[in-house]
Design a protein around this motif. Structure first.
Motif, PDB file in Angstrom:
ATOM      1  N   CYS A  29       0.917  -1.286  -0.026  1.00 45.63           N
ATOM      2  CA  CYS A  29      -0.056  -0.013  -0.147  1.00 45.63           C
ATOM      3  C   CYS A  29       0.894   1.263  -0.012  1.00 45.63           C
ATOM      4  N   ARG A  77      -6.432   3.123   4.507  1.00 51.83           N
ATOM      5  CA  ARG A  77      -7.604   3.352   3.650  1.00 51.83           C
ATOM      6  C   ARG A  77      -8.635   2.418   4.020  1.00 51.83           C
ATOM      7  N   THR A 124      -9.027   8.003   2.361  1.00 50.10           N
ATOM      8  CA  THR A 124      -7.541   7.527   2.326  1.00 50.10           C
ATOM      9  C   THR A 124      -6.975   8.596   3.357  1.00 50.10           C
ATOM     10  N   THR A 170     -14.446   5.817  -0.677  1.00 49.35           N
ATOM     11  CA  THR A 170     -12.984   5.549  -0.205  1.00 49.35           C
ATOM     12  C   THR A 170     -12.600   6.593   0.620  1.00 49.35           C
TER      13      THR A 170
END
Length: 265
Positions: free
Chosen positions: A161, A196, A211, A209
């Motif tokens: 990631c 995330r 982040t 999403t």
């Protein structure tokens, strides 16, 4: 969420359960990761921070900027859950609007919103917490803490990631009226910070999403993200939270978190 994730979520890779990894089921491993992450974020007592909420259009343009203050009170042993309060300071059309959240270890959380124009405190019904908060891409539900007992867990895989490696964990809400059928969370393997989260709507389609980046460590223990960006994949709109420095264990008066005090913030 803002104990983050709201979130808040050693420089060595963690063994997340006493049993060897090979003997763990995916469900056991997923829960062990969440439990260890929660354990690492215990002991901050209370916290304060200011932040900017930046609303963006699907075309990538900025449509509004809001200034807020945030306070949180950690639950003590024998009590039910954390409490959090956010208050809008600017612009004038939302000034003094306040959202108070009582997180509960089991069942639905309690939330109240103070609306200055109406000069009243309104309790948010659990069925309405999936709705957007103040025109942002965050829902009321997103401002609640991810208490361990309110989800089931399943470790899916480990994968890169960014420059880190993350545990990818599915968590499914067990409380009533969640706006999400499931969430997929990426915990970095070194610090177990939630980098995330993918949120799936009640139909099982990817909705949003979140982040989190710009992490800083406080009191040699507690990590906090200073840049949280929520993207709504179904509308194309965004909301970014840019946080100032956090102050912890400041001696906040618990009375501040009383619903009757919302109009005086």
């Amino acid at each position: 969420m803002f104990r983050h994730a709201l979130m808040a979520l050693t420089a060595t890779v963690v063994t997340v359960a006493a049993a060897p990894a090979m003997s763990q089921s995916a469900e056991e491993k997923g829960k062990a990761i969440a439990v260890e992450a929660d354990k690492r974020d215990t002991g901050w007592v209370d916290s304060r921070a200011s932040l900017r909420m930046i609303l963006g259009t699907r075309e990538g343009q900025q449509r509004a900027v809001r200034e807020l203050d945030s306070m949180a009170l950690e639950r003590t042993p024998g009590t039910d859950g954390d409490k959090s309060l956010i208050v809008f300071r600017a612009p004038k059309d939302v000034q003094n609007t306040a959202l108070l959240t009582y997180n509960h270890i089991h069942g639905n959380d309690d939330q109240w919103i103070y609306l200055p124009a109406l000069k009243r405190v309104k309790r948010i019904a659990s069925a309405n917490r999936s709705g957007p908060f103040m025109g942002s891409e965050f829902s009321y539900e997103d401002f609640t803490a991810a208490e361990i007992e309110k989800f089931t867990y399943k470790w899916l895989k480990d994968e890169p990631c960014g420059q880190l490696t993350c545990h990818v964990v599915e968590r499914v809400p067990t409380y009533e009226n969640s706006g999400y059928s499931r969430q997929i969370a990426w915990f970095d393997t070194q610090e177990l910070r939630v980098q995330r989260v993918d949120y799936y709507d009640r139909r099982g389609k990817l909705l949003k999403t979140l982040t989190s980046s710009a992490w800083k460590k406080y009191n040699d223990k507690f990590w906090r993200s200073h840049d949280m960006n929520m993207v709504n994949h179904q509308t194309g709109k965004t909301t970014r939270l840019v946080w100032g420095p956090f102050r912890m264990n400041t001696g906040i008066n618990p009375a501040v978190f009383d619903p009757s005090a919302l109009s005086r913030q």
